[in-house]
Design a protein around this motif. Structure first.
Motif, PDB file in Angstrom:
ATOM      1  N   MET A   1      44.842  33.076  45.954  1.00  0.00           N
ATOM      2  CA  MET A   1      45.116  33.083  44.541  1.00  0.00           C
ATOM      3  C   MET A   1      44.713  34.371  44.043  1.00  0.00           C
ATOM      4  O   MET A   1      43.727  35.062  44.600  1.00  0.00           O
ATOM      5  N   SER A   2      45.615  34.669  43.239  1.00  0.00           N
ATOM      6  CA  SER A   2      45.070  36.257  42.465  1.00  0.00           C
ATOM      7  C   SER A   2      43.872  36.056  41.549  1.00  0.00           C
ATOM      8  O   SER A   2      43.299  34.982  41.353  1.00  0.00           O
ATOM      9  N   LEU A   3      43.339  37.481  41.163  1.00  0.00           N
ATOM     10  CA  LEU A   3      42.228  37.258  40.517  1.00  0.00           C
ATOM     11  C   LEU A   3      42.303  36.702  38.948  1.00  0.00           C
ATOM     12  O   LEU A   3      41.240  36.331  38.359  1.00  0.00           O
ATOM     13  N   THR A   4      43.350  36.462  38.562  1.00  0.00           N
ATOM     14  CA  THR A   4      43.845  35.770  37.062  1.00  0.00           C
ATOM     15  C   THR A   4      44.357  34.353  37.387  1.00  0.00           C
ATOM     16  O   THR A   4      44.240  33.741  36.152  1.00  0.00           O
ATOM     17  N   GLU A   5      44.850  34.065  38.417  1.00  0.00           N
ATOM     18  CA  GLU A   5      45.516  32.856  38.444  1.00  0.00           C
ATOM     19  C   GLU A   5      44.550  31.578  38.170  1.00  0.00           C
ATOM     20  O   GLU A   5      43.489  31.732  39.007  1.00  0.00           O
ATOM     21  N   GLY A   6      44.742  30.709  37.484  1.00  0.00           N
ATOM     22  CA  GLY A   6      44.036  29.443  37.207  1.00  0.00           C
ATOM     23  C   GLY A   6      42.809  29.742  36.313  1.00  0.00           C
ATOM     24  O   GLY A   6      41.986  28.772  36.141  1.00  0.00           O
ATOM     25  N   ARG A   7      42.592  30.861  35.929  1.00  0.00           N
ATOM     26  CA  ARG A   7      41.505  31.060  35.352  1.00  0.00           C
ATOM     27  C   ARG A   7      41.709  30.535  33.559  1.00  0.00           C
ATOM     28  O   ARG A   7      42.812  30.390  33.043  1.00  0.00           O
ATOM     29  N   ILE A   8      40.439  30.206  32.911  1.00  0.00           N
ATOM     30  CA  ILE A   8      40.544  29.738  31.563  1.00  0.00           C
ATOM     31  C   ILE A   8      40.846  31.034  30.827  1.00  0.00           C
ATOM     32  O   ILE A   8      40.219  31.974  30.937  1.00  0.00           O
ATOM     33  N   PRO A   9      41.782  31.057  29.925  1.00  0.00           N
ATOM     34  CA  PRO A   9      42.073  32.283  29.092  1.00  0.00           C
ATOM     35  C   PRO A   9      41.061  32.474  28.150  1.00  0.00           C
ATOM     36  O   PRO A   9      40.307  31.568  27.596  1.00  0.00           O
ATOM     37  N   MET A  10      40.678  33.760  28.088  1.00  0.00           N
ATOM     38  CA  MET A  10      39.505  34.244  27.320  1.00  0.00           C
ATOM     39  C   MET A  10      40.064  33.724  25.847  1.00  0.00           C
ATOM     40  O   MET A  10      41.198  33.754  25.566  1.00  0.00           O
ATOM     41  N   PRO A  11      39.065  33.494  24.811  1.00  0.00           N
ATOM     42  CA  PRO A  11      39.474  33.012  23.352  1.00  0.00           C
ATOM     43  C   PRO A  11      40.116  34.391  22.700  1.00  0.00           C
ATOM     44  O   PRO A  11      39.711  35.585  23.223  1.00  0.00           O
ATOM     45  N   SER A 137      32.432  45.335  32.667  1.00  0.00           N
ATOM     46  CA  SER A 137      33.013  46.124  31.978  1.00  0.00           C
ATOM     47  C   SER A 137      34.371  46.844  32.560  1.00  0.00           C
ATOM     48  O   SER A 137      35.163  47.399  31.861  1.00  0.00           O
ATOM     49  N   LEU A 138      34.620  46.021  33.832  1.00  0.00           N
ATOM     50  CA  LEU A 138      35.855  46.590  34.527  1.00  0.00           C
ATOM     51  C   LEU A 138      37.004  45.792  34.511  1.00  0.00           C
ATOM     52  O   LEU A 138      36.790  44.553  34.589  1.00  0.00           O
ATOM     53  N   PRO A 139      38.233  46.151  34.788  1.00  0.00           N
ATOM     54  CA  PRO A 139      39.274  45.283  35.074  1.00  0.00           C
ATOM     55  C   PRO A 139      39.166  44.599  36.383  1.00  0.00           C
ATOM     56  O   PRO A 139      38.539  45.411  37.328  1.00  0.00           O
ATOM     57  N   PRO A 140      39.804  43.332  36.612  1.00  0.00           N
ATOM     58  CA  PRO A 140      39.235  42.801  37.795  1.00  0.00           C
ATOM     59  C   PRO A 140      39.888  43.718  39.206  1.00  0.00           C
ATOM     60  O   PRO A 140      39.275  43.610  40.249  1.00  0.00           O
ATOM     61  N   GLU A 141      41.007  44.416  38.887  1.00  0.00           N
ATOM     62  CA  GLU A 141      41.449  45.080  40.074  1.00  0.00           C
ATOM     63  C   GLU A 141      40.802  46.396  40.464  1.00  0.00           C
ATOM     64  O   GLU A 141      40.284  46.910  41.620  1.00  0.00           O
ATOM     65  N   THR A 142      39.875  46.763  39.432  1.00  0.00           N
ATOM     66  CA  THR A 142      38.808  47.869  39.664  1.00  0.00           C
ATOM     67  C   THR A 142      37.731  47.444  40.310  1.00  0.00           C
ATOM     68  O   THR A 142      37.153  47.948  41.221  1.00  0.00           O
ATOM     69  N   GLU A 143      37.099  46.240  39.773  1.00  0.00           N
ATOM     70  CA  GLU A 143      35.955  45.805  40.477  1.00  0.00           C
ATOM     71  C   GLU A 143      36.245  45.519  41.968  1.00  0.00           C
ATOM     72  O   GLU A 143      35.616  45.617  42.780  1.00  0.00           O
ATOM     73  N   ARG A 144      37.513  44.859  42.098  1.00  0.00           N
ATOM     74  CA  ARG A 144      37.881  44.465  43.628  1.00  0.00           C
ATOM     75  C   ARG A 144      37.852  45.806  44.344  1.00  0.00           C
ATOM     76  O   ARG A 144      37.535  45.640  45.597  1.00  0.00           O
ATOM     77  N   GLU A 145      38.628  46.741  44.015  1.00  0.00           N
ATOM     78  CA  GLU A 145      38.532  48.009  44.535  1.00  0.00           C
ATOM     79  C   GLU A 145      37.198  48.526  44.970  1.00  0.00           C
ATOM     80  O   GLU A 145      37.042  48.912  46.104  1.00  0.00           O
TER      81      GLU A 145
END
Length: 309
Positions: A1-11, A137-145
């Motif tokens: 699963m990607s870091l955004t797949e299946g997530r509840i969208p932010m309002p 405060s980080l984009p998910p790809e930055t947090e992961r890296e």
């Protein structure tokens, strides 16, 4: 699963929380939750209580993360590495207590010998971010890296692959658990849903990741931090904190549970505070049936008593 797949969208940014529909607020609450308790029916050797002592060896990184490069501010962190860590290691050896050291990778790069000293003494070296960044405060790809890079760096320097993480400032983003699972880490120690170890659940799915919960009550920073140009000031005497921690231990001992403690070398390592840790460990050591263990050992043992489903 990607870091955004299946997530509840932010309002939408214009929505206020009281305007969220039920699916939205339920989605946020249900994303990362406490699952089954992993408290064992008995601790190793028939011990009555487990004690997990930990240190966040942040040193200069909280200042660097904020772009703060003034020598005076960096010197506060330098004290932790230069003065406090050798005293802490000697104190732990004297009491024969293993500890877990959560170390930002930048600190390990600044002082490789310090990281090596932890593992050489039989302590645990675990992930604590790259430069004490704020995950939310980080984009998910930055947090992961950064999380992967930090683990690789600690393994290269310390000689042991980390199996646990404590997020910097306990700042746990909506993506942190997915990254932790992708890395195959055994445990996290950043959340506060219980006094005792439990299994993390992500979007209703049991993860097999052990949570060794923290709490500000059992952390030295809220009592002792000092910020010269802000209102943050120490507000309690060190020996009053000793009494709080003794009471926390007493309750864990009575319940047959876990007493977990979080400290920072540059905070606890000053003279009038280090004596508190010395007296606390002596006090705990006077009790029969106490198992001193690293966070890794706690997580491993809990899973042997409660295997992943």
């Amino acid at each position: 699963m990607s870091l955004t797949e299946g997530r509840i969208p932010m309002p939408q940014s214009e929505q206020q929380p009281w305007e969220w529909d039920e699916q939205t607020w339920r989605g946020h609450v249900g994303h990362v939750r406490a699952g089954r308790s992993l408290t064992p029916d008995v601790w190793p050797g028939g011990a009555r209580c487990a004690v997990a002592v930990s240190f966040d060896s942040d040193h200069e990184t909280p200042a660097l993360r904020d772009g703060e490069t003034r020598p005076a501010k960096l010197a506060q962190g330098e004290y932790g590495a230069r003065v406090a860590v050798p005293k802490i290691l000697a104190l732990l050896e004297r009491h024969r207590v293993p500890a877990s050291f959560f170390m930002p990778a930048v600190c390990a790069l600044l002082r490789p010998q310090e990281a090596k000293a932890y593992t050489a003494a039989g302590h645990e070296l675990a992930v604590h971010g790259w430069i004490h960044e704020r995950n939310t405060s980080l984009p998910p790809e930055t947090e992961r890296e950064l999380q992967f890079r930090a683990a690789d760096t600690l393994e290269r320097i310390g000689g042991v692959r980390p199996v646990g993480i404590r997020t910097p400032s306990w700042d746990f983003s909506p993506h942190t658990l997915a990254i932790t699972r992708e890395m195959g880490l055994l445990y996290d120690s950043s959340l506060m849903a219980d006094d005792e170890p439990y299994e993390l659940v992500e979007d209703g799915e049991a993860t097999g990741v052990v949570e060794i919960p923290v709490e500000w009550i059992r952390d030295d920073a809220p009592y002792f931090m000092m910020e010269r140009f802000a209102s943050l000031r120490p507000y309690i005497a060190p020996r009053d904190v000793l009494r709080i921690w003794q009471d926390e231990f007493a309750a864990a001992y009575t319940a047959g549970g876990l007493f977990q403690l979080t400290m920072h070398p540059h905070i606890i390592g000053h003279r009038s505070r280090l004596v508190v840790l010395d007296e606390l460990l002596a006090h705990i050591g006077e009790h029969d049936g106490v198992w001193f263990a690293t966070h890794r050992e706690i997580a491993e043992y809990c899973l042997t008593r409660h295997p992943a489903r």
